[in-house]
Design a protein around this motif. Structure first.
Motif, PDB file in Angstrom:
ATOM      1  N   GLN A 139     -36.833  -7.132   4.649  1.00 53.70           N
ATOM      2  CA  GLN A 139     -35.572  -6.576   4.138  1.00 53.70           C
ATOM      3  C   GLN A 139     -34.766  -7.631   3.376  1.00 53.70           C
ATOM      4  N   GLY A 140     -35.278  -8.855   3.311  1.00 57.54           N
ATOM      5  CA  GLY A 140     -34.527  -9.937   2.677  1.00 57.54           C
ATOM      6  C   GLY A 140     -33.364 -10.386   3.554  1.00 57.54           C
ATOM      7  N   GLN A 141     -33.539 -10.261   4.854  1.00 59.23           N
ATOM      8  CA  GLN A 141     -32.461 -10.576   5.789  1.00 59.23           C
ATOM      9  C   GLN A 141     -32.799 -11.714   6.743  1.00 59.23           C
ATOM     10  N   ALA A 142     -33.827 -12.500   6.448  1.00 60.34           N
ATOM     11  CA  ALA A 142     -34.240 -13.559   7.367  1.00 60.34           C
ATOM     12  C   ALA A 142     -34.836 -14.738   6.617  1.00 60.34           C
ATOM     13  N   ALA A 143     -34.791 -15.895   7.273  1.00 59.66           N
ATOM     14  CA  ALA A 143     -35.404 -17.108   6.732  1.00 59.66           C
ATOM     15  C   ALA A 143     -35.930 -17.955   7.886  1.00 59.66           C
ATOM     16  N   ASP A 144     -37.054 -18.600   7.665  1.00 60.21           N
ATOM     17  CA  ASP A 144     -37.612 -19.573   8.600  1.00 60.21           C
ATOM     18  C   ASP A 144     -37.440 -20.935   7.950  1.00 60.21           C
ATOM     19  N   LEU A 145     -36.773 -21.838   8.691  1.00 63.29           N
ATOM     20  CA  LEU A 145     -36.334 -23.108   8.109  1.00 63.29           C
ATOM     21  C   LEU A 145     -36.682 -24.288   9.003  1.00 63.29           C
ATOM     22  N   ARG A 146     -36.789 -25.446   8.366  1.00 64.00           N
ATOM     23  CA  ARG A 146     -37.081 -26.690   9.083  1.00 64.00           C
ATOM     24  C   ARG A 146     -36.254 -27.812   8.463  1.00 64.00           C
ATOM     25  N   LEU A 147     -35.868 -28.769   9.291  1.00 62.10           N
ATOM     26  CA  LEU A 147     -35.238 -30.020   8.849  1.00 62.10           C
ATOM     27  C   LEU A 147     -35.952 -31.167   9.549  1.00 62.10           C
ATOM     28  N   ALA A 148     -36.350 -32.169   8.803  1.00 63.25           N
ATOM     29  CA  ALA A 148     -37.031 -33.321   9.404  1.00 63.25           C
ATOM     30  C   ALA A 148     -36.079 -34.136  10.278  1.00 63.25           C
ATOM     31  N   SER A 149     -34.800 -34.148   9.912  1.00 64.72           N
ATOM     32  CA  SER A 149     -33.838 -35.000  10.616  1.00 64.72           C
ATOM     33  C   SER A 149     -33.159 -34.331  11.803  1.00 64.72           C
ATOM     34  N   ARG A 150     -33.452 -33.069  12.063  1.00 65.57           N
ATOM     35  CA  ARG A 150     -32.838 -32.364  13.179  1.00 65.57           C
ATOM     36  C   ARG A 150     -33.909 -31.610  13.949  1.00 65.57           C
ATOM     37  N   SER A 151     -33.708 -31.516  15.255  1.00 64.21           N
ATOM     38  CA  SER A 151     -34.664 -30.818  16.105  1.00 64.21           C
ATOM     39  C   SER A 151     -34.469 -29.305  15.998  1.00 64.21           C
TER      40      SER A 151
END
Length: 188
Positions: A139-151
């Protein structure tokens, strides 16, 4: 693009942005530019390891979404497997940006998944039990995200502080799911 009222989630997001105002307040050297009308802004920073693309975009200024900027965010968050584009829900973009502000990092998010076509979602679902049949990604209502500097825990706590949608912690795969659906949390 017209301003939209998102009720409770908008209020929660405004509180999250307000909570970060001190951290993002202009320094003396930036004060002249700020006073010239820079005003209140929302910014999103991401990169894609899949496409090599980067995005560093102010998408909202003084209460208004910037149509061309939102269009670029939609393109960036497209289904890279099929190259299909869907309008990303502005609430999801706001949750992502507010969470990023709360984390106080300059590092851009690594976008693992934004919009997913039904074909892509079906393919991923056949490979993993963790992919929902009616995923908000479609639905264009979600994202899967990562940051190397944060857990994963730090990212999830920031997203949950927005009190504006779903937050999934995926420690094994090192990412956080953020969406603008019902407020809830889970571990994947």
């Amino acid at each position: 693009m017209a301003k939209k009222d998102f009720g409770f989630s908008r209020r929660a997001l405004l509180k999250a942005f307000a909570a970060t105002a001190v951290a993002s307040a202009p320094t003396y050297s930036q004060a002249a530019g700020f006073l010239r009308g820079g005003g209140d802004i929302r910014r999103i920073r991401m990169y894609s390891g899949r496409t090599g693309e980067r995005l560093d975009m102010v998408y909202w200024i003084d209460g208004d979404y910037i149509k061309d900027a939102v269009k670029e965010v939609n393109h960036f968050m497209r289904d890279w497997r099929t190259d299909q584009i869907k309008s990303i829900d502005l609430r999801t973009i706001d949750i992502m940006a507010a969470s990023h502000n709360l984390l106080d990092v300059s590092e851009p998010y690594m976008l693992l998944s934004g919009y997913r076509s039904p074909q892509t979602n079906s393919m991923l679902r056949s490979r993993s039990r963790g992919v929902a049949k009616n995923s908000l990604h479609m639905q264009g209502q979600a994202a899967d995200l990562r940051l190397a500097s944060r857990s994963v825990s730090q990212m999830a706590q920031a997203a949950q502080a927005c009190k504006a949608g779903g937050v999934g912690r995926y420690h094994g795969s090192n990412f956080v799911h953020m969406d603008c659906g019902v407020v809830r949390s889970w571990r994947g």
